[in-house]
Design a protein around this motif. Structure first.
Motif, PDB file in Angstrom:
ATOM      1  N   THR A 445     -15.972  28.450  36.167  1.00 26.97           N
ATOM      2  CA  THR A 445     -16.281  27.117  36.672  1.00 26.97           C
ATOM      3  C   THR A 445     -15.031  26.243  36.620  1.00 26.97           C
ATOM      4  O   THR A 445     -14.185  26.386  35.751  1.00 26.97           O
ATOM      5  N   SER A 446     -14.950  25.322  37.559  1.00 21.19           N
ATOM      6  CA  SER A 446     -13.754  24.514  37.725  1.00 21.19           C
ATOM      7  C   SER A 446     -13.771  23.304  36.798  1.00 21.19           C
ATOM      8  O   SER A 446     -14.684  23.127  35.985  1.00 21.19           O
ATOM      9  N   PHE A 447     -12.768  22.456  36.959  1.00 20.86           N
ATOM     10  CA  PHE A 447     -12.685  21.227  36.172  1.00 20.86           C
ATOM     11  C   PHE A 447     -12.384  20.072  37.104  1.00 20.86           C
ATOM     12  O   PHE A 447     -11.557  20.182  38.009  1.00 20.86           O
ATOM     13  N   ASP A 448     -13.106  18.972  36.888  1.00 20.07           N
ATOM     14  CA  ASP A 448     -12.849  17.728  37.602  1.00 20.07           C
ATOM     15  C   ASP A 448     -12.829  16.617  36.564  1.00 20.07           C
ATOM     16  O   ASP A 448     -13.672  16.590  35.675  1.00 20.07           O
ATOM     17  N   THR A 449     -11.875  15.704  36.669  1.00 20.52           N
ATOM     18  CA  THR A 449     -11.670  14.734  35.601  1.00 20.52           C
ATOM     19  C   THR A 449     -12.797  13.727  35.450  1.00 20.52           C
ATOM     20  O   THR A 449     -12.889  13.056  34.419  1.00 20.52           O
ATOM     21  N   ASP A 450     -13.679  13.574  36.459  1.00 21.00           N
ATOM     22  CA  ASP A 450     -14.781  12.626  36.303  1.00 21.00           C
ATOM     23  C   ASP A 450     -16.114  13.176  36.808  1.00 21.00           C
ATOM     24  O   ASP A 450     -17.022  12.419  37.122  1.00 21.00           O
ATOM     25  N   ASP A 451     -16.233  14.482  36.876  1.00 27.56           N
ATOM     26  CA  ASP A 451     -17.488  15.110  37.306  1.00 27.56           C
ATOM     27  C   ASP A 451     -17.731  16.355  36.465  1.00 27.56           C
ATOM     28  O   ASP A 451     -16.852  17.209  36.347  1.00 27.56           O
ATOM     29  N   GLY A 452     -18.919  16.480  35.904  1.00 32.05           N
ATOM     30  CA  GLY A 452     -19.277  17.674  35.164  1.00 32.05           C
ATOM     31  C   GLY A 452     -20.057  18.659  36.016  1.00 32.05           C
ATOM     32  O   GLY A 452     -19.864  19.869  35.942  1.00 32.05           O
ATOM     33  N   TRP A 477     -12.841  22.029  28.137  1.00 32.52           N
ATOM     34  CA  TRP A 477     -12.830  23.023  27.077  1.00 32.52           C
ATOM     35  C   TRP A 477     -13.946  24.055  27.240  1.00 32.52           C
ATOM     36  O   TRP A 477     -13.979  25.038  26.497  1.00 32.52           O
ATOM     37  N   ASP A 478     -14.834  23.856  28.164  1.00 34.62           N
ATOM     38  CA  ASP A 478     -15.973  24.761  28.344  1.00 34.62           C
ATOM     39  C   ASP A 478     -16.172  24.980  29.835  1.00 34.62           C
ATOM     40  O   ASP A 478     -16.831  24.187  30.509  1.00 34.62           O
ATOM     41  N   ARG A 479     -15.585  26.066  30.345  1.00 36.06           N
ATOM     42  CA  ARG A 479     -15.682  26.397  31.763  1.00 36.06           C
ATOM     43  C   ARG A 479     -16.350  27.763  31.885  1.00 36.06           C
ATOM     44  O   ARG A 479     -15.688  28.785  32.060  1.00 36.06           O
ATOM     45  N   PRO A 480     -17.672  27.771  31.768  1.00 37.60           N
ATOM     46  CA  PRO A 480     -18.393  29.043  31.692  1.00 37.60           C
ATOM     47  C   PRO A 480     -18.333  29.836  32.997  1.00 37.60           C
ATOM     48  O   PRO A 480     -18.108  29.292  34.073  1.00 37.60           O
ATOM     49  N   GLN A 481     -18.549  31.115  32.863  1.00 37.86           N
ATOM     50  CA  GLN A 481     -18.568  32.019  34.011  1.00 37.86           C
ATOM     51  C   GLN A 481     -19.878  31.886  34.773  1.00 37.86           C
ATOM     52  O   GLN A 481     -20.954  31.801  34.187  1.00 37.86           O
ATOM     53  N   GLY A 553     -22.472  41.096  31.116  1.00 35.99           N
ATOM     54  CA  GLY A 553     -23.685  40.450  31.581  1.00 35.99           C
ATOM     55  C   GLY A 553     -24.081  39.243  30.752  1.00 35.99           C
ATOM     56  O   GLY A 553     -25.083  38.578  31.047  1.00 35.99           O
ATOM     57  N   ASN A 554     -23.296  38.934  29.708  1.00 34.41           N
ATOM     58  CA  ASN A 554     -23.611  37.817  28.813  1.00 34.41           C
ATOM     59  C   ASN A 554     -22.797  36.562  29.102  1.00 34.41           C
ATOM     60  O   ASN A 554     -22.915  35.574  28.369  1.00 34.41           O
ATOM     61  N   LEU A 555     -21.954  36.598  30.131  1.00 32.12           N
ATOM     62  CA  LEU A 555     -21.171  35.446  30.575  1.00 32.12           C
ATOM     63  C   LEU A 555     -20.265  34.899  29.476  1.00 32.12           C
ATOM     64  O   LEU A 555     -20.008  33.702  29.389  1.00 32.12           O
ATOM     65  N   ASN A 556     -19.737  35.788  28.642  1.00 35.46           N
ATOM     66  CA  ASN A 556     -18.782  35.404  27.594  1.00 35.46           C
ATOM     67  C   ASN A 556     -17.355  35.546  28.115  1.00 35.46           C
ATOM     68  O   ASN A 556     -16.560  36.347  27.628  1.00 35.46           O
ATOM     69  N   ASN A 557     -17.059  34.762  29.133  1.00 33.76           N
ATOM     70  CA  ASN A 557     -15.747  34.861  29.751  1.00 33.76           C
ATOM     71  C   ASN A 557     -14.660  34.304  28.854  1.00 33.76           C
ATOM     72  O   ASN A 557     -14.918  33.635  27.851  1.00 33.76           O
ATOM     73  N   GLY A 558     -13.421  34.576  29.226  1.00 35.55           N
ATOM     74  CA  GLY A 558     -12.289  34.115  28.444  1.00 35.55           C
ATOM     75  C   GLY A 558     -11.266  33.363  29.266  1.00 35.55           C
ATOM     76  O   GLY A 558     -11.298  33.390  30.505  1.00 35.55           O
ATOM     77  N   PHE A 559     -10.358  32.668  28.573  1.00 38.13           N
ATOM     78  CA  PHE A 559      -9.203  32.016  29.172  1.00 38.13           C
ATOM     79  C   PHE A 559      -7.980  32.890  28.928  1.00 38.13           C
ATOM     80  O   PHE A 559      -7.753  33.355  27.801  1.00 38.13           O
ATOM     81  N   LEU A 560      -7.184  33.075  29.945  1.00 37.77           N
ATOM     82  CA  LEU A 560      -5.896  33.748  29.810  1.00 37.77           C
ATOM     83  C   LEU A 560      -4.823  32.673  29.748  1.00 37.77           C
ATOM     84  O   LEU A 560      -4.710  31.843  30.643  1.00 37.77           O
ATOM     85  N   ARG A 561      -4.021  32.706  28.687  1.00 36.82           N
ATOM     86  CA  ARG A 561      -3.068  31.625  28.429  1.00 36.82           C
ATOM     87  C   ARG A 561      -1.628  32.048  28.728  1.00 36.82           C
ATOM     88  O   ARG A 561      -1.192  33.149  28.392  1.00 36.82           O
ATOM     89  N   ASN A 562      -0.910  31.140  29.387  1.00 35.19           N
ATOM     90  CA  ASN A 562       0.543  31.225  29.564  1.00 35.19           C
ATOM     91  C   ASN A 562       0.996  32.357  30.470  1.00 35.19           C
ATOM     92  O   ASN A 562       2.110  32.858  30.339  1.00 35.19           O
TER      93      ASN A 562
END
Length: 752
Positions: A445-452, A477-481, A553-562
């Motif tokens: 899921t994406s991020f928008d500075t004034d929309d959840g 901080w929470d962008r779920p799959q 299948g549990n939508l426990n996605n991750g962030f890849l950093r740097n």
């Protein structure tokens, strides 16, 4: 509408006119919805101010105070010049000695120019407040003259003529930090101990004709905030103090507006090392911004009821709140918040300076414009005020910052109730073909500075007509799959997909096209991982993004950093999947979701390296964007290539392989912990290589799964590097203890 007469401590509200009414709240936070749900709105209610900063003139120093009325915003502080919005420091400047006035609608200076000076030291304007009729602006701070006219740390300005009112003169012995004004009274807060030659310790009241009133609310330490309740009967006091008129009440008190005697005290209510920096009100409540020093302090916001002066809620974010303002049922705040995990939000990480919460609920709302820390202390924002003009409401912010939303902008910025012009981030997409005859389209899921709540549209094979539309909720901080499965495909076909994110008004660009070929048969290895109950399964097939999609299948996605090295081949497992490469210094992955500490678990991954610097391969820890302070349930490699599995259980408990595995070949690593009798076992390449059946416990704290690196301080045979240099593939976490037969079966499927 936001009231236009808020001062430095939101202190310009009069008894006849309360600020920030019209709450207009929507109950509850929005959550992800299925296809066919309501489309996203331009702003996620109850947020009614966009995060898009508007063109605003700048200062060359710190803005400490603001007030507004009749379409004008007044700013005071410690600065000497103004410059246009895009001008660099030192260019196109015009004099403005510690004070300026601006058009609320355009952000440009008005013709009102005043110089606040002092004979020795540095002059500063720390408080501004307008009279209820808007005809007089009161200024407090540390200064001895305004436009050459002698005053003593407080002055009154005629707003029509922009001149000093000679009828208002009274001596204040030290800095004035807060002001609140009614029809006939001016309340002061600050460092002073005398006013008009009489003892008044840190709080005082004078008439609008500058006569000292009998109001006495003597504090034992510095006062920083003063606010009159909307009914005019009481005054809210904030600061560093521990006693008012000899009675214990730390940092906050409510006193009678006429006498100064205590109406409500707050002993032990706020941490002894914390202070109240700001107070604001609306029709039903008052709200404090708090700053603490040292460990275990209170740095967040408190909401209290005006009906009984009792707490409605408090948040426990860490990061020195400096300013608060209310608009349409939302409490906006300026701070340098860096750790809100106790609020169910982000863990300790780089600072965020502007936040929003419902006046009825401390949960953080999706409103995240940002500044930097800037100059001075530095802490970023220092003051907020509401203003109106041209049919719009504005939130003005002043402080120490030198950037706003990543762009150069010093001292001042402002936001409005529209239009919302910022588009969400482009979605990160990953495709999966684990099930024959289907393609799973997964995206972060994406991020928008004034929309959840955002709307997502999926486009297939270059079409401009979406094949699927859905909505989902996300914050930074929470962008779920999210996942959608395309069943309108056949084995052997290749299809491509692109996704957009929309806030209802602004739509992102389409994501780069991702293609996949429909499988005709099931891959044995991933099928077994899923069948054995993996709760998290990262295969690292992404092309170039921050997204590690979860195939469990549990939508426990991750962030890849740097920016790790994507699509490394050959992978650990035969088939179309790829591996990922980490550089051993900064690259890693972490889980999006905060997890409870598992009492039993299995960690599984494949590694390939020739490094002689070791590093953490996988583990559980409390932070995501910096080295953690709590960390165990991990596997790391020593400099000599031997593998260590460790947990905290009455100390560091480890098991270590006798062999080394930094030989440049793929190795299958599994670490399990179960109850007493099973304990800890470390498997490599299908065989148990080290164990301790007596260690059944581990440290209990909520945390995140991290792969590729994290803190290893204090652990036995700590390697040179905290981070792993090499390739990693097929990472899985299980809520159970895999048996030796399961582990050997997984390893046997490496070529199938």
């Amino acid at each position: 509408m936001m009231n236009g007469s808020t001062g430095r401590r939101s202190g310009g509200r009069g008894r006849v006119r309360a600020a920030s009414l019209a709450l207009g709240l929507l109950a509850g936070a929005l959550t992800a919805t299925a296809a066919g749900g309501s489309p996203a709105a331009a702003l996620t209610p109850p947020v009614a101010i966009t995060a898009d900063d508007l063109t605003t003139w700048q200062t060359n120093g710190i803005v400490w105070s603001m007030a507004s009325g009749d379409g004008v915003v007044y700013a005071g502080g410690t600065f000497s010049t103004l410059r246009p919005p895009t001008a660099a420091a030192g260019t196109d400047e015009q004099p403005a000695l510690n004070f300026a006035a601006f058009d609320a609608t355009t952000g440009a200076p008005t013709g009102c120019s005043l110089s606040f000076t002092i004979s020795s030291g540095t002059a500063t304007v720390r408080a501004l407040a307008l009279s209820p009729d808007g005809e007089t602006l009161y200024a407090g701070g540390q200064f001895g003259a305004v436009n050459g006219i002698g005053v003593s740390n407080i002055a009154a300005i005629d707003t029509d003529t922009c001149t000093v009112r000679n009828s208002f003169k009274i001596g204040v012995s030290a800095t004035v930090r807060g002001l609140a004004v009614t029809d006939d009274t001016v309340y002061l807060a600050g460092d002073f101990t005398t006013v008009g030659g009489q003892t008044r310790s840190h709080f005082a009241a004078v008439t609008t004709g500058a006569s000292l009133l009998p109001f006495t609310a003597n504090a034992d330490e510095v006062a920083r905030a003063v606010e009159v309740t909307p009914d005019g009967q009481n005054v809210l006091l904030g600061g560093d103090f521990f006693r008012i008129n000899g009675t214990n009440t730390h940092a906050l008190a409510v006193v009678n507006a006429t006498t100064g005697q205590l109406t409500k005290s707050y002993p032990g209510f706020i941490h002894n090392n914390s202070t109240v920096q700001d107070i604001t009100t609306d029709a039903t409540g008052f709200y404090t911004g708090n700053e603490g020093t040292g460990g275990g302090v209170f740095d967040g916001r408190i909401a209290l009821n005006l009906s009984d002066f009792e707490q409605r809620w408090r948040d426990t974010c860490l990061g020195a709140t400096q300013a608060v303002a209310v608009h349409s049922g939302v409490l906006y705040s300026g701070s340098h918040a860096h750790d809100c995990v106790s609020m169910g939000a982000f863990p300790d990480q780089p600072r965020k300076h502007l936040l929003a919460q419902s006046v009825n609920d401390p949960k953080l709302l999706p409103w995240f414009p940002d500044t930097n820390d800037g100059i001075g202390e530095p802490v970023g924002p220092r003051v907020m005020t509401g203003a109106s003009g041209g049919g719009r409401d504005y939130l003005w912010v002043g402080g120490e910052f030198t950037t706003v939303n990543g762009k150069p902008q010093q001292g001042l910025t402002r936001f409005a109730d529209g239009p919302d012009t910022g588009a969400p981030w482009v979605p990160n997409v990953s495709l999966s073909t684990l099930t024959p005859g289907r393609i799973e389209v997964n995206w972060q899921t994406s991020f928008d500075t004034d929309d959840g709540e955002l709307t997502y549209r999926i486009y297939k094979d270059g079409s401009n007509t979406p094949v699927h539309t859905t909505t989902g909720y996300s914050v930074f901080w929470d962008r779920p799959q999210l996942t959608w499965t395309d069943t309108d495909v056949a084995p052997g076909e290749t299809h491509s997909y692109r996704i957009t994110a929309s806030d209802g008004v602004n739509t992102s660009a389409k994501s780069p096209a991702q293609s996949a070929t429909v499988a005709g048969s099931t891959e044995a290895y991933p099928a077994r991982v899923k069948a054995d109950g993996a709760s998290l399964y990262w295969r690292y097939d992404e092309g170039a993004s921050t997204f590690a999609h979860d195939s469990s299948g549990n939508l426990n996605n991750g962030f890849l950093r740097n920016g790790p090295a994507y699509r490394q081949t050959p992978a650990a497992i035969a088939g179309p999947s790829t591996a990922i490469g980490f550089n051993g210094s900064s690259e890693y992955a972490y889980s999006n979701r905060l997890h409870a500490a598992p009492s039993r678990f299995s960690l599984e991954t494949w590694i390939k390296t020739t490094s002689d610097r070791g590093g953490k391969i996988i583990g559980f820890s409390n932070l995501t964007q910096q080295n953690s302070t709590r960390y165990d349930k991990h596997v790391y490699m020593r400099d000599d290539g031997r593998l260590v599995f460790g947990v905290q259980s009455g100390g560091s408990r480890t098991v270590t392989t006798s062999g080394a595995y930094n030989d440049g070949k793929w190795h299958h690593v599994v670490a399990t912990q179960g109850p007493l009798g099973q304990g800890m076992t470390l498997y490599v390449d299908g065989q148990a290589r080290a164990s301790n059946i007596l260690v059944s416990g581990n440290e209990n704290y909520p945390g995140y799964w991290r792969v590729g690196g994290d803190n290893l301080s204090g652990w036995p045979n700590r390697p040179t590097s905290n981070f792993f240099e090499g390739q990693i593939d097929e990472t899985a976490v299980y809520p159970t203890t895999l048996s030796s037969s399961q582990v050997s079966a997984h390893y046997a499927l490496r070529n199938g």
